[in-house]
Design a protein around this motif. Structure first.
Motif, PDB file in Angstrom:
ATOM      1  N   LYS A 200       2.496  14.903 -42.149  1.00 44.09           N
ATOM      2  CA  LYS A 200       2.095  15.237 -43.526  1.00 44.09           C
ATOM      3  C   LYS A 200       1.146  16.427 -43.463  1.00 44.09           C
ATOM      4  CE  LYS A 200      -0.481  13.423 -47.502  1.00 44.09           C
ATOM      5  NZ  LYS A 200      -1.318  12.294 -47.993  1.00 44.09           N
ATOM      6  N   THR A 201       1.440  17.452 -44.245  1.00 48.93           N
ATOM      7  CA  THR A 201       0.608  18.647 -44.214  1.00 48.93           C
ATOM      8  C   THR A 201      -0.704  18.429 -44.978  1.00 48.93           C
ATOM      9  OG1 THR A 201       0.645  21.041 -44.503  1.00 48.93           O
ATOM     10  CG2 THR A 201       1.581  19.718 -46.288  1.00 48.93           C
ATOM     11  N   ALA A 202      -1.710  19.179 -44.544  1.00 45.84           N
ATOM     12  CA  ALA A 202      -3.017  19.153 -45.209  1.00 45.84           C
ATOM     13  C   ALA A 202      -3.771  20.407 -44.780  1.00 45.84           C
ATOM     14  CB  ALA A 202      -3.799  17.900 -44.824  1.00 45.84           C
ATOM     15  N   HIS A 203      -4.898  20.667 -45.433  1.00 45.21           N
ATOM     16  CA  HIS A 203      -5.724  21.821 -45.062  1.00 45.21           C
ATOM     17  C   HIS A 203      -6.309  21.581 -43.673  1.00 45.21           C
ATOM     18  CE1 HIS A 203      -8.840  24.899 -45.193  1.00 45.21           C
ATOM     19  NE2 HIS A 203      -8.229  25.419 -46.271  1.00 45.21           N
ATOM     20  N   GLY A 204      -6.366  22.676 -42.866  1.00 49.84           N
ATOM     21  CA  GLY A 204      -6.853  22.533 -41.505  1.00 49.84           C
ATOM     22  C   GLY A 204      -8.297  22.084 -41.404  1.00 49.84           C
ATOM     23  N   SER A 205      -9.075  22.246 -42.481  1.00 50.64           N
ATOM     24  CA  SER A 205     -10.467  21.792 -42.473  1.00 50.64           C
ATOM     25  C   SER A 205     -10.592  20.306 -42.807  1.00 50.64           C
ATOM     26  CB  SER A 205     -11.277  22.619 -43.474  1.00 50.64           C
ATOM     27  OG  SER A 205     -10.871  22.338 -44.812  1.00 50.64           O
ATOM     28  N   MET A 206      -9.465  19.708 -43.233  1.00 50.12           N
ATOM     29  CA  MET A 206      -9.474  18.271 -43.583  1.00 50.12           C
ATOM     30  C   MET A 206      -8.306  17.557 -42.899  1.00 50.12           C
ATOM     31  SD  MET A 206     -10.349  18.616 -47.651  1.00 50.12           S
ATOM     32  CE  MET A 206      -9.231  20.000 -47.907  1.00 50.12           C
ATOM     33  N   PRO A 207      -8.283  17.572 -41.557  1.00 44.94           N
ATOM     34  CA  PRO A 207      -7.140  16.993 -40.853  1.00 44.94           C
ATOM     35  C   PRO A 207      -6.956  15.503 -41.112  1.00 44.94           C
ATOM     36  CG  PRO A 207      -8.938  17.476 -39.331  1.00 44.94           C
ATOM     37  CD  PRO A 207      -9.293  18.109 -40.623  1.00 44.94           C
ATOM     38  N   ASP A 208      -8.029  14.839 -41.517  1.00 44.48           N
ATOM     39  CA  ASP A 208      -7.901  13.405 -41.800  1.00 44.48           C
ATOM     40  C   ASP A 208      -7.025  13.142 -43.018  1.00 44.48           C
ATOM     41  OD1 ASP A 208     -10.211  14.735 -43.054  1.00 44.48           O
ATOM     42  OD2 ASP A 208     -10.451  12.809 -44.106  1.00 44.48           O
ATOM     43  N   GLN A 209      -6.775  14.182 -43.835  1.00 43.31           N
ATOM     44  CA  GLN A 209      -5.930  14.019 -45.011  1.00 43.31           C
ATOM     45  C   GLN A 209      -4.440  14.201 -44.686  1.00 43.31           C
ATOM     46  OE1 GLN A 209      -7.328  13.240 -48.117  1.00 43.31           O
ATOM     47  NE2 GLN A 209      -9.122  12.979 -46.795  1.00 43.31           N
TER      48      GLN A 209
ATOM     49  N   ASN B 135       1.168  27.611 -39.738  1.00 40.70           N
ATOM     50  CA  ASN B 135       0.001  28.482 -39.607  1.00 40.70           C
ATOM     51  C   ASN B 135      -1.142  27.698 -38.966  1.00 40.70           C
ATOM     52  OD1 ASN B 135      -0.427  26.866 -41.818  1.00 40.70           O
ATOM     53  ND2 ASN B 135      -1.482  28.422 -43.029  1.00 40.70           N
ATOM     54  N   THR B 136      -2.151  28.417 -38.521  1.00 37.83           N
ATOM     55  CA  THR B 136      -3.227  27.793 -37.761  1.00 37.83           C
ATOM     56  C   THR B 136      -4.065  26.847 -38.607  1.00 37.83           C
ATOM     57  OG1 THR B 136      -3.341  29.716 -36.304  1.00 37.83           O
ATOM     58  CG2 THR B 136      -5.269  28.270 -36.331  1.00 37.83           C
ATOM     59  N   ASN B 137      -4.269  27.192 -39.866  1.00 37.53           N
ATOM     60  CA  ASN B 137      -5.208  26.413 -40.676  1.00 37.53           C
ATOM     61  C   ASN B 137      -4.519  25.407 -41.588  1.00 37.53           C
ATOM     62  OD1 ASN B 137      -4.191  28.602 -42.120  1.00 37.53           O
ATOM     63  ND2 ASN B 137      -5.971  28.704 -43.497  1.00 37.53           N
ATOM     64  N   SER B 138      -3.392  24.865 -41.110  1.00 38.62           N
ATOM     65  CA  SER B 138      -2.744  23.754 -41.813  1.00 38.62           C
ATOM     66  C   SER B 138      -2.398  22.664 -40.809  1.00 38.62           C
ATOM     67  CB  SER B 138      -1.452  24.207 -42.507  1.00 38.62           C
ATOM     68  OG  SER B 138      -1.717  25.092 -43.563  1.00 38.62           O
ATOM     69  N   VAL B 139      -2.449  21.435 -41.247  1.00 39.22           N
ATOM     70  CA  VAL B 139      -1.947  20.326 -40.432  1.00 39.22           C
ATOM     71  C   VAL B 139      -0.423  20.399 -40.450  1.00 39.22           C
ATOM     72  CG1 VAL B 139      -1.802  17.812 -40.206  1.00 39.22           C
ATOM     73  CG2 VAL B 139      -3.948  18.878 -40.937  1.00 39.22           C
TER      74      VAL B 139
END
Length: 374
Positions: free
Chosen positions: A187-196, A239-243
């Motif tokens: 599941k994708t999420a913002h790289g700063s919130m990998p827990d999401q 991209n680097t900054n996405s889960v």
């Protein structure tokens, strides 16, 4: 003037049959014209745009099945390294014929075509020959499998000669290949919130790590050795900054003939668990013919020649169209015997030794004459 296997090899090499896209029909038509003139009956089997398998037959007897010679006309891409020769020249120099496909395996196809034409007028009323010239071998024997699955396409054959590169040594089998694509989803999420999110690359990495210790749990084959497994490619993320929500890797397994690919695929799926989904990419079974059978001993004797040194029992490190054709023919004895050098297949500056092609014509003609009682 006699047909030259070297000139025919050059003509075939000058036709670009890199697969994809293939364009093998152009080669098939060159060969078909020659075989038609020699009295062979031809059947072209379309295999996509500009592509075709060719089956040529002459002779045939109710008392004995025919002898099959087979080879493919597609080649692999040139690669990134620069060639020192024109890869589509078929140039002959230094005792070698140069170009993509010379060794793998247009030299072999040219050699058995010439050998068949040389004895064509003697084949009527004998067991006869069936030449199976395929498309799409390099991408998983696709052309051969299409023929195998087409009712009535293949005839009655009692032995098979595969003209793949073996330095004119008779090889009595080859490993199979089972290639799988493994896909992990998350599941994708913002790289700063990998827990999401749910990181698919982590799932793929865990599965890959497990494969490093995978045990096939089968005994080694006395000639082919043990089956092998390799993870060949890995990709994932956008991209680097996405889960990452998707990751893929590919598995290359080289099997021995005793292994059942369907069972092996289930074994791998169970071993990796629910983190990945597996899809087949290439599924070509191994081939093995006992070297002490009467026909195989005859082939060994022909290759050894009078007073020649005994030949070792060897097998090919690659798969061939025999994966499809040998089972379709009912598992007749199958030998891999061709003029090319296995170490030069798929290489930059590919070549085949001139003497090997000339020798292959003699070997194929002698094997055919023996089978047909000429």
């Amino acid at each position: 003037m006699a047909l030259s296997a070297l000139e025919l090899t050059s003509e075939l090499v000058r036709i670009d049959t890199i697969n994809p896209p293939g364009n093998e029909r152009a080669c098939a038509e060159v060969l078909g014209k020659l075989l038609d003139s020699a009295g062979f009956s031809l059947t072209y089997h379309a295999f996509g745009d500009g592509r075709a398998n060719l089956i040529a037959r002459r002779g045939g007897s109710p008392e004995k099945p025919g002898l099959c010679f087979t080879g493919h006309t597609d080649t692999v891409p040139l690669g990134l390294a620069e060639w020192s020769v024109d890869p589509f020249s078929g140039e002959i120099s230094d005792g070698k014929i140069w170009g993509r496909g010379t060794t793998d395996m247009k030299g072999g196809v040219a050699a058995f075509t010439v050998a068949a034409i040389e004895i064509a007028d003697q084949l009527d009323g004998t067991a006869g020959l069936e030449l199976v010239i395929t498309a799409g071998e390099e991408t998983g024997c696709e052309g051969a499998f299409e023929l195998a699955g087409k009712s009535g396409a293949l005839g009655n054959v009692g032995a098979v000669v595969v003209a793949e590169p073996s330095s004119n040594r008779p090889w009595v089998g080859h490993k199979g290949a089972l290639w799988l694509k493994a896909t992990a989803r998350g599941k994708t999420a913002h790289g700063s919130m990998p827990d999401q999110g749910d990181n698919a690359i982590y799932k793929a990495a865990r599965a890959i790590g497990r494969l490093e210790d995978f045990d096939f749990n089968v005994a080694r084959h006395p000639v082919l050795g043990a089956p092998t497994l390799n993870v060949g490619t890995v990709s994932g993320g956008i991209n680097t900054n996405s889960v990452p929500d998707r990751a893929e890797f590919t598995i290359d397994m080289r099997t021995i003939p005793e292994q059942d690919h369907a069972a092996l695929r289930k074994q791998i799926a169970h071993y990796l668990g629910d983190d990945v989904r597996l899809e087949p990419m290439v599924d070509c079974g191994g081939v093995w013919s006992e070297p002490d059978t009467e026909w195989m001993q005859t082939v060994f004797a022909i290759v050894q020649g009078a007073g020649g040194a005994s030949l070792a029992v060897e097998a090919a490190p690659y798969f061939t169209d025999a994966s499809a054709l040998t089972p379709a023919y009912g598992h007749p004895p199958t030998v891999i015997l061709g003029p090319g050098e296995a170490s030069l297949a798929h290489q930059t500056d590919e070549f085949c030794y001139v003497a090997n092609i000339e020798r292959a014509v003699d070997l194929y003609r002698d094997i055919a004459r023996d089978w047909c009682g000429l």
